[in-house]
Design an enzyme around this catalytic site. Sequence first.
Site, PDB file in Angstrom:
ATOM      1  N   THR A  84      -0.092   4.916  14.537  1.00 34.30           N
ATOM      2  CA  THR A  84      -0.642   4.023  13.512  1.00 34.30           C
ATOM      3  C   THR A  84      -0.213   2.582  13.769  1.00 34.30           C
ATOM      4  OG1 THR A  84      -0.641   5.820  11.896  1.00 34.30           O
ATOM      5  CG2 THR A  84      -0.778   3.577  11.036  1.00 34.30           C
ATOM      6  N   GLU A  92       8.731  -0.383  11.714  1.00 42.31           N
ATOM      7  CA  GLU A  92       9.877   0.543  11.723  1.00 42.31           C
ATOM      8  C   GLU A  92       9.287   1.930  11.901  1.00 42.31           C
ATOM      9  OE1 GLU A  92      11.909   3.406  10.846  1.00 42.31           O
ATOM     10  OE2 GLU A  92      12.244   2.702   8.789  1.00 42.31           O
ATOM     11  N   GLY A 139       6.083   3.786   9.608  1.00 44.98           N
ATOM     12  CA  GLY A 139       5.241   4.954   9.855  1.00 44.98           C
ATOM     13  C   GLY A 139       5.315   5.404  11.297  1.00 44.98           C
ATOM     14  N   SER A 140       4.192   5.899  11.803  1.00 45.56           N
ATOM     15  CA  SER A 140       4.158   6.507  13.130  1.00 45.56           C
ATOM     16  C   SER A 140       3.821   5.490  14.212  1.00 45.56           C
ATOM     17  CB  SER A 140       3.115   7.627  13.157  1.00 45.56           C
ATOM     18  OG  SER A 140       1.805   7.079  13.094  1.00 45.56           O
ATOM     19  N   CYS A 198      12.543   9.491   9.952  1.00 44.99           N
ATOM     20  CA  CYS A 198      12.422   8.825  11.252  1.00 44.99           C
ATOM     21  C   CYS A 198      13.732   8.836  12.017  1.00 44.99           C
ATOM     22  CB  CYS A 198      11.929   7.398  11.067  1.00 44.99           C
ATOM     23  SG  CYS A 198      12.988   6.364  10.033  1.00 44.99           S
ATOM     24  N   LYS A 201       0.840  -1.195   0.000  1.00 49.48           N
ATOM     25  CA  LYS A 201       0.000   0.000   0.000  1.00 49.48           C
ATOM     26  C   LYS A 201       0.872   1.240   0.000  1.00 49.48           C
ATOM     27  CE  LYS A 201      -3.275   2.776   2.492  1.00 49.48           C
ATOM     28  NZ  LYS A 201      -2.310   3.900   2.412  1.00 49.48           N
TER      29      LYS A 201
END
Length: 488
Positions: free
Chosen positions: A232, A251, A228-229, A286, A176
């Site tokens: 999430t 990650e 991502g965060s 990040c 995605k």
Amino acid sequence: MAESEYRARLLIGGELVEAADGRWMESYDPTTGAVLGYAARAGTADVDAAVEAAKQAGPGWAGMSMDGRIGYLRKLAAAIRARAEEIADLDARDTGNLRKPMLGDALRAADRLEYYAGLGHAVQGASYPATPGHLHFSTREPFGVVARIVAFNHPFFFLASRIAAPLVMGNTVVAKSPDQAPLTGQILGEICREVMPAGVINILSGSGAEAGDALVVHPEVKRIGFIGSVGTAQRISARAAGAGIKCVTHELGGKNMMIVMPDADTEKAAKLAVDGMNFQWQGQSCGSTSLLAVHDAIYDEVMEKIRARMAEIRVGDPFDAGAGMGPLISQAHFDKVSGAIAKGRESGATLLCGGGRPEGADFAEGYWIEPTLFGDVPPDSALATEEIFGPVLSALRWSDPAQIAAIDAASPLGLTAAVVGQDIDRALAFARHLRVGYVYVNCVGPHYVGVPYGGLKNSGVGREEGLEEMLSYTETKSFNIAVPGLGA
């Protein structure tokens, strides 16, 4: 570029298609805030179709020889290189990141596909001397259908490079693209349609809340890899756990600290502090070392050199070769970063440069924020403890190692850190005690090929970018075979 070229469709079963219900989502030009293009908004029906296509392609892909799968990955890498300039142009428009690093992203994606292709034959089973009357050994087998959900800061690089490990190990993939920057998913879809067997790679765009969630809870998806965060990731883990027993790795971000020792070369420390912020991605990285701890003995000198370097960063159009930083990814993220800066002004910290929208007509629209430096940041303030994911560097003083230990221990995050100093023994002592997953000593910035990358604490679980990532996309099967003696 024609409007039709800015429409990203879904790759399902080897065909580029619109969403089943015909919906589209807008993608915005961060330099102006205007609509740049559209991506198909996948729903549950599209996720089901993509997973089914991956499932049907699975036996043929897993049953192919390792050399066969390696050959396909190398074809994929070559096709990406052939379109790297086009990929860089569209990624720069869609993200606001500088065009030169985006070209580097496209080429690195091809490099990583070839790297994992080269590692394929290095993955082996094992034998075990458990009993004299049996042959005990294990093999590694693919999970089946793997989901990969990636972040917006490196949309094409993450999308293309993070399918490599699962593919070479015999899995099929549903990937995605990021909500905020989905357009280069169309180019990867076109490439995969041309060079890969149908259904082995499927690419979806759409909202994380809808398409991402449907992918996470799908019963045929046993393995999920997310970039991502933290928030999430927590939702993904909770939803995945409620849907079944799945293997999930994350990650995630960090409030990454760079520690400048009292014996550090001040010019080098200033350069590394600025380099570590990844301003070419607007600090939207990040691993950015966005918390700077400078020893009190050299604090003033280092901070003045950092301020001077940051003041020289020219914010500008991503296609301007002289620009050092572009706009943020979205209006929502602009509001988040602006709010963090406003909160920082009220915290007692000293604003040393930046802090607002750049002046001039070129910056009246879009998501522009100046490189921002705060000094004398209270260690318990949001500037020092919360990931901003933007061009904001927060600096504080230290004189006792216990202060550094306390900051590290109090943080719920632990992705990267850096230590800068001439006494290598002292620097390594600090590095060993930091609860993070990736440490730089007298350097900062890049991810090194083959070195496992990932965080401790809430910065993630699992490792990417090396052999460990490949192994994580396999399950172990053990065999126990009775072997009679020669006299039996």
